[in-house]
Write an enzyme that holds these catalytic residues in place. Sequence first.
Site, PDB file in Angstrom:
ATOM      1  N   ARG A 250       1.057  -1.257  -0.064  1.00 46.04           N
ATOM      2  CA  ARG A 250       0.042  -0.054  -0.444  1.00 46.04           C
ATOM      3  C   ARG A 250       0.476   0.776  -0.320  1.00 46.04           C
ATOM      4  O   ARG A 250       2.297   0.907   0.285  1.00 46.04           O
ATOM      5  CB  ARG A 250      -1.015  -0.174   0.884  1.00 46.04           C
ATOM      6  CG  ARG A 250      -1.557   1.079   1.308  1.00 46.04           C
ATOM      7  CD  ARG A 250      -2.860   0.930   0.383  1.00 46.04           C
ATOM      8  NE  ARG A 250      -4.621   1.986   0.458  1.00 46.04           N
ATOM      9  CZ  ARG A 250      -4.862   1.971  -0.077  1.00 46.04           C
ATOM     10  NH1 ARG A 250      -4.696   2.397  -1.212  1.00 46.04           N
ATOM     11  NH2 ARG A 250      -6.235   2.765   0.282  1.00 46.04           N
TER      12      ARG A 250
ATOM     13  N   THR B  97      -8.945   0.432 -10.302  1.00 46.84           N
ATOM     14  CA  THR B  97      -7.836  -0.914  -9.644  1.00 46.84           C
ATOM     15  C   THR B  97      -7.979  -2.528 -10.734  1.00 46.84           C
ATOM     16  O   THR B  97      -9.399  -1.559 -11.471  1.00 46.84           O
ATOM     17  CB  THR B  97      -8.750  -0.860  -8.296  1.00 46.84           C
ATOM     18  OG1 THR B  97      -8.853   0.135  -7.548  1.00 46.84           O
ATOM     19  CG2 THR B  97      -7.788  -1.993  -7.597  1.00 46.84           C
TER      20      THR B  97
ATOM     21  N   THR C 103      -3.543  -1.139  -7.683  1.00 39.30           N
ATOM     22  CA  THR C 103      -4.635   0.100  -7.878  1.00 39.30           C
ATOM     23  C   THR C 103      -3.670   1.124  -7.714  1.00 39.30           C
ATOM     24  O   THR C 103      -2.425   1.177  -7.803  1.00 39.30           O
ATOM     25  CB  THR C 103      -5.367   0.578  -6.421  1.00 39.30           C
ATOM     26  OG1 THR C 103      -6.239   1.546  -7.503  1.00 39.30           O
ATOM     27  CG2 THR C 103      -4.536   0.615  -5.969  1.00 39.30           C
TER      28      THR C 103
ATOM     29  N   GLU D  59      -5.957   4.064  -7.156  1.00 44.51           N
ATOM     30  CA  GLU D  59      -6.813   4.610  -6.404  1.00 44.51           C
ATOM     31  C   GLU D  59      -8.154   4.835  -7.915  1.00 44.51           C
ATOM     32  O   GLU D  59      -8.200   3.817  -8.387  1.00 44.51           O
ATOM     33  CB  GLU D  59      -6.748   5.581  -5.855  1.00 44.51           C
ATOM     34  CG  GLU D  59      -7.566   5.807  -4.211  1.00 44.51           C
ATOM     35  CD  GLU D  59      -9.250   6.259  -4.512  1.00 44.51           C
ATOM     36  OE1 GLU D  59      -9.111   6.738  -5.661  1.00 44.51           O
ATOM     37  OE2 GLU D  59      -9.920   5.982  -3.986  1.00 44.51           O
TER      38      GLU D  59
ATOM     39  N   GLU E 295      -3.548   8.186  -3.949  1.00 49.55           N
ATOM     40  CA  GLU E 295      -4.223   6.982  -2.598  1.00 49.55           C
ATOM     41  C   GLU E 295      -4.078   7.765  -1.146  1.00 49.55           C
ATOM     42  O   GLU E 295      -5.393   7.417  -0.627  1.00 49.55           O
ATOM     43  CB  GLU E 295      -2.972   6.122  -2.220  1.00 49.55           C
ATOM     44  CG  GLU E 295      -3.408   4.165  -1.794  1.00 49.55           C
ATOM     45  CD  GLU E 295      -4.516   4.072  -3.371  1.00 49.55           C
ATOM     46  OE1 GLU E 295      -5.599   4.002  -3.370  1.00 49.55           O
ATOM     47  OE2 GLU E 295      -4.075   3.947  -4.710  1.00 49.55           O
TER      48      GLU E 295
ATOM     49  N   ASP F 179      -7.572   8.029   0.705  1.00 49.13           N
ATOM     50  CA  ASP F 179      -8.322   6.910   0.577  1.00 49.13           C
ATOM     51  C   ASP F 179      -8.954   7.080   2.329  1.00 49.13           C
ATOM     52  O   ASP F 179      -9.009   6.633   3.047  1.00 49.13           O
ATOM     53  CB  ASP F 179      -7.774   5.619   0.359  1.00 49.13           C
ATOM     54  CG  ASP F 179      -8.357   5.244  -0.537  1.00 49.13           C
ATOM     55  OD1 ASP F 179      -8.721   5.942  -1.873  1.00 49.13           O
ATOM     56  OD2 ASP F 179      -7.963   3.793  -1.035  1.00 49.13           O
TER      57      ASP F 179
ATOM     58  N   GLY G 227     -13.029  -2.010  -7.469  1.00 53.02           N
ATOM     59  CA  GLY G 227     -14.311  -1.380  -7.666  1.00 53.02           C
ATOM     60  C   GLY G 227     -14.688  -0.349  -6.046  1.00 53.02           C
ATOM     61  O   GLY G 227     -15.587  -0.396  -5.693  1.00 53.02           O
ATOM     62  N   GLY G 228     -13.322  -0.412  -5.932  1.00 51.90           N
ATOM     63  CA  GLY G 228     -13.796   0.552  -4.157  1.00 51.90           C
ATOM     64  C   GLY G 228     -14.405   0.275  -3.170  1.00 51.90           C
ATOM     65  O   GLY G 228     -14.100  -1.140  -2.891  1.00 51.90           O
TER      66      GLY G 228
END
Length: 601
Positions: free
Chosen positions: A132, A421, A439, A441, A458, A461, A507-508
């Site tokens: 991440r 993503t 991803t 984002e 990112e 988020d 898909g978030g």
Amino acid sequence: MTRTGSLLAALTLCAGTGAWAQQATDAVAPEAATAAAPVTFGDLGQPAQAALQAKAAGQPVKAANWMISAANPLAVQAGARVLETGGSAADAMIAVQTVLGLVEPQSSGLGGGAFLVWYDAQSGQLTTLDARETAPMAARPTLFQDDKGEPLKFMEAVVGGRSVGTPGTPALLEAAHRRWGRANWASLFQDAIALADDGFAVSPRLAGLVAAEGDALRRDPATSDYFFPDGKPIAAGAPLRNPAYADTLRILQRDGAAGFYAGPVAQDIVTAVRHAPVNPGLLAISDLAAYRVIERPALCATYRDHDICGMGPPSSGALSVGQILGMLGGYDLAALGAENPESWRLIADASRLAFADRERFMADSDFTPMPTKGLVDPAYLAERGKLLAGDDSLPEVSAGSPGWSHAMLWGADQALELPSTTHISIVDAKGNALSMTTTIENGFGSRLMVRGFLLNNELTDFSFTTHDKAGLPIANALAPGKRPRSSMAPSIVMKGGKPVLVIGSPGGSRIIGYVAKAIIAHLDWGMDVQQAVAAPHLLSRFGPVDIEAGTKAAALTAPLAEMGFEVNETELNSGLQAIAITPDGLEGGADPRREGIAIGG
């Protein structure tokens, strides 16, 4: 060039208590390609052609030795070449990811991050790698607030350098190869380099997304020049070259991840972020130099006689999917069936309860004390599951009280996580399995392009606020070096210590619902993997139930509304990629809502 023809097809989705018919195309959602437009990918081999035909017919791809499912035929074909020559699932992933970063740059790439779940056939162990993105050390919790302390509008925060976190994907490629790779590192970039140098045919999905983005992609000169050559948006089927991306891949070939996190590439990334024409950001050379992939314990939750395993914090994906399924464990969804409103009442309210816990408790556990074990404790989930015992929707939901060792009281937030993503599922000939969601984002990330790849957004988020209305601190508030909460849910479903399903989706925040639905469809309703990924979506996150427009699921709108749900019919553009491991071999499925395929051998 080979024109594969339209993917427009009627899929009959059979469940235990009936059948749902759905008109599925590669353009289910408005941001996908124009409906019924021919899908052109360039030169594809016979296995890829056969895979496209199988998907159009609603049938899984079957194989005896290995299988790969991902979001673009060119990328799947590159990974298949690696597996055909004895490479591992980790080797194939590198070939797939580097091609995906070229042919669907809006979804993932070198400028983003990923979560990887690995099953090792020799040891029987599960490992997860956290790549991440991280917040710059110069960032502060108020990064996405205006001068008056008010949160910025989402898209005002996204576009430009402010939203860019330190990328993790290049480090992940190297970390996975060092642990599990068998092929020569440099060879794994060859397909992507050749396609970038020689050109690839723009897919309908990419062309449609560029046209829909318009001005947002024109603010950065490098981005505008690439996606709008001669001032016009790239067109489906047109050849597109990216020599800058090829050169970046050659640096990775030669120098490994060090060639990305130091030297000219790193300097160009920092310059692009700090001197962005919109919203200059804070990323520094020291942030790139300090980046590390983190190996974390796999997080598993029990469902029926299976263990649903995935990535723990900072992802909320495995926790929330595990919570949904754990709360449903006391209800006989198999007997109710896929068409029964009662099935979806249970699933929707279990999802609402899971999201209440998600918004209060879940964040980067390296920075925020979290009741991780308590959230998936079977006794806790059984107790929460009792709340579903009525006949109507729950009038309201709130976070529970999972057991934990820290007496922390967190406020709830609803950090926006928009769909983009991509996902990769692979099983190799040795039986190793890889599930990776990757991803940048939002679609096209920050809209900043550097050396042929897009940079992520990112950091959006994170919660834009630090406290809720009651003054309680937000677990997912931004902090220097922290990783933002994610909904990515790369999953490996285990039974008796062996993998039986490898699955995930883009898909978030809807990823959680997509993956949970597909697992239920496969395990409870007896659907094969292609039927499970193609089945209509119904999901809930923050209250309302979203029902996939244009499908037979719309028949459930009135019954669910009568139960008290607020119901919305909308486009739900998942991108599920799944592999079932059965006693008779491997079966691969690819979501008909996007352009991906499964290939096996």
